[in-house]
Design a protein around this motif. Sequence first.
Motif, PDB file in Angstrom:
ATOM      1  N   LYS A  65       0.838  -1.201   0.000  1.00  0.00           N
ATOM      2  CA  LYS A  65       0.000   0.000   0.000  1.00  0.00           C
ATOM      3  C   LYS A  65       0.876   1.255   0.000  1.00  0.00           C
ATOM      4  CE  LYS A  65      -3.648   2.440   2.367  1.00  0.00           C
ATOM      5  NZ  LYS A  65      -4.412   2.663   3.556  1.00  0.00           N
ATOM      6  N   VAL A  66       1.952   1.247   0.776  1.00  0.00           N
ATOM      7  CA  VAL A  66       2.869   2.384   0.817  1.00  0.00           C
ATOM      8  C   VAL A  66       3.518   2.574  -0.556  1.00  0.00           C
ATOM      9  CG1 VAL A  66       4.984   3.299   1.858  1.00  0.00           C
ATOM     10  CG2 VAL A  66       3.290   2.147   3.291  1.00  0.00           C
ATOM     11  N   ILE A  67       3.946   1.482  -1.170  1.00  0.00           N
ATOM     12  CA  ILE A  67       4.584   1.547  -2.493  1.00  0.00           C
ATOM     13  C   ILE A  67       3.583   2.071  -3.522  1.00  0.00           C
ATOM     14  CG2 ILE A  67       5.681   0.199  -4.330  1.00  0.00           C
ATOM     15  CD1 ILE A  67       7.361   0.568  -1.698  1.00  0.00           C
ATOM     16  N   ASP A  68       2.348   1.559  -3.499  1.00  0.00           N
ATOM     17  CA  ASP A  68       1.308   2.019  -4.435  1.00  0.00           C
ATOM     18  C   ASP A  68       1.028   3.514  -4.260  1.00  0.00           C
ATOM     19  OD1 ASP A  68       1.053  -0.497  -5.508  1.00  0.00           O
ATOM     20  OD2 ASP A  68      -0.773  -1.003  -4.384  1.00  0.00           O
ATOM     21  N   THR A  69       0.953   3.951  -3.013  1.00  0.00           N
ATOM     22  CA  THR A  69       0.696   5.362  -2.736  1.00  0.00           C
ATOM     23  C   THR A  69       1.821   6.224  -3.286  1.00  0.00           C
ATOM     24  OG1 THR A  69      -0.549   4.783  -0.744  1.00  0.00           O
ATOM     25  CG2 THR A  69       0.218   7.054  -0.917  1.00  0.00           C
ATOM     26  N   CYS A  70       3.056   5.797  -3.068  1.00  0.00           N
ATOM     27  CA  CYS A  70       4.205   6.539  -3.600  1.00  0.00           C
ATOM     28  C   CYS A  70       4.176   6.561  -5.130  1.00  0.00           C
ATOM     29  CB  CYS A  70       5.519   5.922  -3.116  1.00  0.00           C
ATOM     30  SG  CYS A  70       5.877   6.208  -1.383  1.00  0.00           S
ATOM     31  N   GLY A  71       3.875   5.431  -5.740  1.00  0.00           N
ATOM     32  CA  GLY A  71       3.818   5.345  -7.194  1.00  0.00           C
ATOM     33  C   GLY A  71       2.740   6.250  -7.774  1.00  0.00           C
ATOM     34  N   GLN A  72       1.570   6.258  -7.161  1.00  0.00           N
ATOM     35  CA  GLN A  72       0.490   7.133  -7.625  1.00  0.00           C
ATOM     36  C   GLN A  72       0.879   8.594  -7.480  1.00  0.00           C
ATOM     37  OE1 GLN A  72      -2.988   5.918  -5.450  1.00  0.00           O
ATOM     38  NE2 GLN A  72      -3.040   3.904  -6.430  1.00  0.00           N
ATOM     39  N   TRP A  73       1.530   8.918  -6.370  1.00  0.00           N
ATOM     40  CA  TRP A  73       1.974  10.297  -6.156  1.00  0.00           C
ATOM     41  C   TRP A  73       3.005  10.705  -7.209  1.00  0.00           C
ATOM     42  CZ3 TRP A  73       6.949  11.944  -4.661  1.00  0.00           C
ATOM     43  CH2 TRP A  73       7.065  13.315  -4.449  1.00  0.00           C
ATOM     44  N   LEU A  74       3.960   9.820  -7.500  1.00  0.00           N
ATOM     45  CA  LEU A  74       4.982  10.141  -8.496  1.00  0.00           C
ATOM     46  C   LEU A  74       4.346  10.483  -9.844  1.00  0.00           C
ATOM     47  CD1 LEU A  74       7.699   7.489  -7.635  1.00  0.00           C
ATOM     48  CD2 LEU A  74       8.002   9.978  -7.588  1.00  0.00           C
ATOM     49  N   GLN A  75       3.303   9.773 -10.208  1.00  0.00           N
ATOM     50  CA  GLN A  75       2.672   9.977 -11.511  1.00  0.00           C
ATOM     51  C   GLN A  75       1.623  11.093 -11.493  1.00  0.00           C
ATOM     52  OE1 GLN A  75       1.518   5.888 -12.192  1.00  0.00           O
ATOM     53  NE2 GLN A  75       3.368   5.545 -13.411  1.00  0.00           N
ATOM     54  N   SER A  76       1.391  11.686 -10.344  1.00  0.00           N
ATOM     55  CA  SER A  76       0.429  12.784 -10.230  1.00  0.00           C
ATOM     56  C   SER A  76       1.167  14.117 -10.330  1.00  0.00           C
ATOM     57  CB  SER A  76      -0.308  12.699  -8.889  1.00  0.00           C
ATOM     58  OG  SER A  76       0.526  13.145  -7.834  1.00  0.00           O
ATOM     59  N   ASP A  77       0.413  15.193 -10.150  1.00  0.00           N
ATOM     60  CA  ASP A  77       1.005  16.527 -10.132  1.00  0.00           C
ATOM     61  C   ASP A  77       1.113  17.087  -8.717  1.00  0.00           C
ATOM     62  OD1 ASP A  77       1.281  16.628 -12.879  1.00  0.00           O
ATOM     63  OD2 ASP A  77      -0.745  17.438 -13.178  1.00  0.00           O
ATOM     64  N   ALA A  78       0.753  16.279  -7.724  1.00  0.00           N
ATOM     65  CA  ALA A  78       0.768  16.753  -6.335  1.00  0.00           C
ATOM     66  C   ALA A  78       2.187  17.137  -5.917  1.00  0.00           C
ATOM     67  CB  ALA A  78       0.216  15.689  -5.409  1.00  0.00           C
ATOM     68  N   ALA A  79       2.293  18.256  -5.217  1.00  0.00           N
ATOM     69  CA  ALA A  79       3.614  18.753  -4.819  1.00  0.00           C
ATOM     70  C   ALA A  79       4.182  18.003  -3.620  1.00  0.00           C
ATOM     71  CB  ALA A  79       3.527  20.244  -4.483  1.00  0.00           C
ATOM     72  N   GLU A  80       3.328  17.549  -2.714  1.00  0.00           N
ATOM     73  CA  GLU A  80       3.804  16.925  -1.479  1.00  0.00           C
ATOM     74  C   GLU A  80       3.021  15.671  -1.153  1.00  0.00           C
ATOM     75  OE1 GLU A  80       3.516  19.848   1.579  1.00  0.00           O
ATOM     76  OE2 GLU A  80       5.183  21.037   0.808  1.00  0.00           O
ATOM     77  N   LEU A  81       3.681  14.817  -0.380  1.00  0.00           N
ATOM     78  CA  LEU A  81       3.052  13.600   0.142  1.00  0.00           C
ATOM     79  C   LEU A  81       3.696  13.294   1.484  1.00  0.00           C
ATOM     80  CD1 LEU A  81       1.331  10.939  -0.242  1.00  0.00           C
ATOM     81  CD2 LEU A  81       3.396   9.956  -1.235  1.00  0.00           C
ATOM     82  N   GLU A  82       2.866  12.909   2.430  1.00  0.00           N
ATOM     83  CA  GLU A  82       3.376  12.427   3.717  1.00  0.00           C
ATOM     84  C   GLU A  82       2.665  11.117   4.020  1.00  0.00           C
ATOM     85  OE1 GLU A  82       4.095  13.835   8.302  1.00  0.00           O
ATOM     86  OE2 GLU A  82       2.373  14.668   7.236  1.00  0.00           O
ATOM     87  N   ILE A  83       3.460  10.093   4.303  1.00  0.00           N
ATOM     88  CA  ILE A  83       2.892   8.806   4.682  1.00  0.00           C
ATOM     89  C   ILE A  83       3.372   8.494   6.084  1.00  0.00           C
ATOM     90  CG2 ILE A  83       2.715   6.348   4.157  1.00  0.00           C
ATOM     91  CD1 ILE A  83       3.316   7.007   1.249  1.00  0.00           C
ATOM     92  N   ARG A  84       2.417   8.297   6.964  1.00  0.00           N
ATOM     93  CA  ARG A  84       2.725   7.973   8.359  1.00  0.00           C
ATOM     94  C   ARG A  84       1.887   6.767   8.756  1.00  0.00           C
ATOM     95  NH1 ARG A  84       2.025  13.257  11.084  1.00  0.00           N
ATOM     96  NH2 ARG A  84       1.945  12.140  13.019  1.00  0.00           N
ATOM     97  N   GLY A  85       2.217   6.154   9.873  1.00  0.00           N
ATOM     98  CA  GLY A  85       1.471   4.998  10.349  1.00  0.00           C
ATOM     99  C   GLY A  85       0.019   5.343  10.637  1.00  0.00           C
ATOM    100  N   LYS A  86      -0.800   4.306  10.792  1.00  0.00           N
ATOM    101  CA  LYS A  86      -2.238   4.495  11.060  1.00  0.00           C
ATOM    102  C   LYS A  86      -2.466   5.317  12.296  1.00  0.00           C
ATOM    103  CE  LYS A  86      -2.942  -0.224   9.857  1.00  0.00           C
ATOM    104  NZ  LYS A  86      -3.435  -1.479  10.231  1.00  0.00           N
TER     105      LYS A  86
END
Length: 150
Positions: free
Chosen positions: A129-150
Amino acid sequence: MVDIVAAEVRSRMMSGIRSKNTKPELILRQGLHAVGFRFRLHDRSLPGKPDIVFPRYRAVIMAHGCFWHGHDCHLFKMPTTRPDFWRAKIDRNRKIDARTRTALAQAGWRQAEVWECALKGKTRLPHDKVIDTCGQWLQSDAAELEIRGK
């Protein structure tokens, strides 16, 4: 409070803590590479030498250790031994992180922070899920992403 191990032992223990190629960083690199993303590591030409650099997407991912960056999660607990030293050290790390984020943004780089608690501990997320989220972010135009635990 007195340390429970000798100074030489503590020194050896602390010298074994890595700043590069940490377990969270390796999890991210292996997962992103497996799904087809190619990247550079620790690019010295960029502010803060980000952990993973994606020149094609003009994006960087920083895998932050919750203790060393003073994250507000269950993996961070301020040490009771030498609290002034640790508070100053962690505050300094946070200031460096803020300067790095600002410099990268001014240079036009998109930034993601993946916290250690997202990949280990009781609040961890599934790695895919973390990898998928990072991959989707890379292919988007979003400037920032933060992934933290639940």
